[in-house]
Scaffold this active site. Structure first.
Site, PDB file in Angstrom:
ATOM      1  N   SER A 162       0.834  -1.205   0.000  1.00 55.72           N
ATOM      2  CA  SER A 162       0.000   0.000   0.000  1.00 55.72           C
ATOM      3  C   SER A 162       0.864   1.248   0.000  1.00 55.72           C
ATOM      4  CB  SER A 162      -0.905   0.010   1.237  1.00 55.72           C
ATOM      5  OG  SER A 162      -1.590   1.237   1.366  1.00 55.72           O
ATOM      6  N   TYR A 176      -1.919  -0.845  10.256  1.00 54.09           N
ATOM      7  CA  TYR A 176      -2.042  -1.094   8.819  1.00 54.09           C
ATOM      8  C   TYR A 176      -0.852  -0.520   8.072  1.00 54.09           C
ATOM      9  CZ  TYR A 176      -3.816  -1.238   4.058  1.00 54.09           C
ATOM     10  OH  TYR A 176      -3.940  -1.490   2.705  1.00 54.09           O
TER      11      TYR A 176
END
Length: 272
Positions: A162, A176
């Site tokens: 990501s 995350y």
């Protein structure tokens, strides 16, 4: 210079692929791309019902086939079972796509310890575990292509990262972003070690793609996020599927340890 045929440069027909988290979202987009190009794709997800439904839907698309292998990857024993089940069906695995993941948002003062552990386990540790358990199948696929000291068609590990692992996001999803930053480095570490076995490892650092995971973010701030993307849109299934197909194809047989940013230019124009 060796000759090549353009029509075979991006060919993945007949390859055996495992996509974790393949029943929905980015995993389903990637699985669709492989199946539409003639691969045999095993998909894994926690929900056996969702896994079965997606496999039936994607097999109908053809010309490849989709086979469900449901497993809760939070559980180490489930990962072992998944690998054993795959090994009972296949002698080789050409492509592993580590896509399964989760996110959790909470303030820095209130972030639950258990949630931090859960996200790091699934997004990072289980990527290593799944990779470790299917290594014999990846090595077997690579060995078939060895000529002297060179693997002409290495086995592939494709990790779904990501942009939040490349910059600090504005929202409070601490484990995350940490897990994705660590995943990017794990992928490079695996690339360095596994090249000797004919296995290459690369990462796709994704920007905004519509999915169940991003639904709330899109609802609350989707317009603002898209306005900050130079190409003025969110990612489409073709974007992620095409990038994964490239990394799995002969065209990328000399690419390893790379992190490909797939975000429409968001990161280079963002203050994130």
């Amino acid at each position: 210079m060796s000759s090549f045929e353009v029509q075979n440069l991006f060919n993945v027909k007949g390859k055996v692929v495992l996509v974790t988290g393949g029943s929905r979202g980015i995993g389903k987009m990637i699985s669709t791309g492989f199946i539409r190009n003639g691969a045999k794709v095993y998909i894994s997800s926690r929900s056996a019902q969702d896994c079965k439904a997606t496999a039936e839907e994607l097999t109908t698309l053809g010309p490849g086939v989709c086979i469900p292998l449901p497993a809760d990857l939070q559980d180490y024993e489930e990962v072992e079972r998944l690998a054993k089940e795959l090994a009972s069906r296949e002698k080789e695995l050409h492509v592993l796509v580590n896509n399964a993941g989760a996110a959790w948002g909470a303030s820095v003062d209130d972030f639950p310890d258990a949630a931090f552990t859960k996200i790091l386990t699934l997004n990072l540790q289980r990527v290593f575990t799944v990779t470790q358990k299917v290594l014999p199948l990846l090595r077997a696929a690579a060995a078939k292509t060895k000529q002297g000291e060179v693997y002409t068609d290495p086995a592939r590990i494709i990790n779904i990262g990501s942009v939040e692992g490349l910059g600090v996001p504005p929202h409070e999803t601490y484990p995350y972003s940490v897990s994705k930053a660590a995943l990017h480095h794990l992928s490079r570490h695996l690339a360095a070690k596994l090249a000797e076995d004919g296995i290459i490892s690369n990462t796709i650092a994704c920007g905004l793609f519509p999915s169940k995971m991003t639904a709330y973010t899109i609802k609350m701030a989707g317009d603002a996020i898209v306005a900050g993307i130079p190409l003025q849109r969110a990612g489409k299934p073709e974007d992620i599927a095409g990038t994964a197909l490239y990394l799995a194809s002969p065209a990328a047989s000399w690419v390893t340890g790379a992190t490909i940013t797939l975000d429409g230019g968001f990161l280079v124009s963002s203050k994130m």
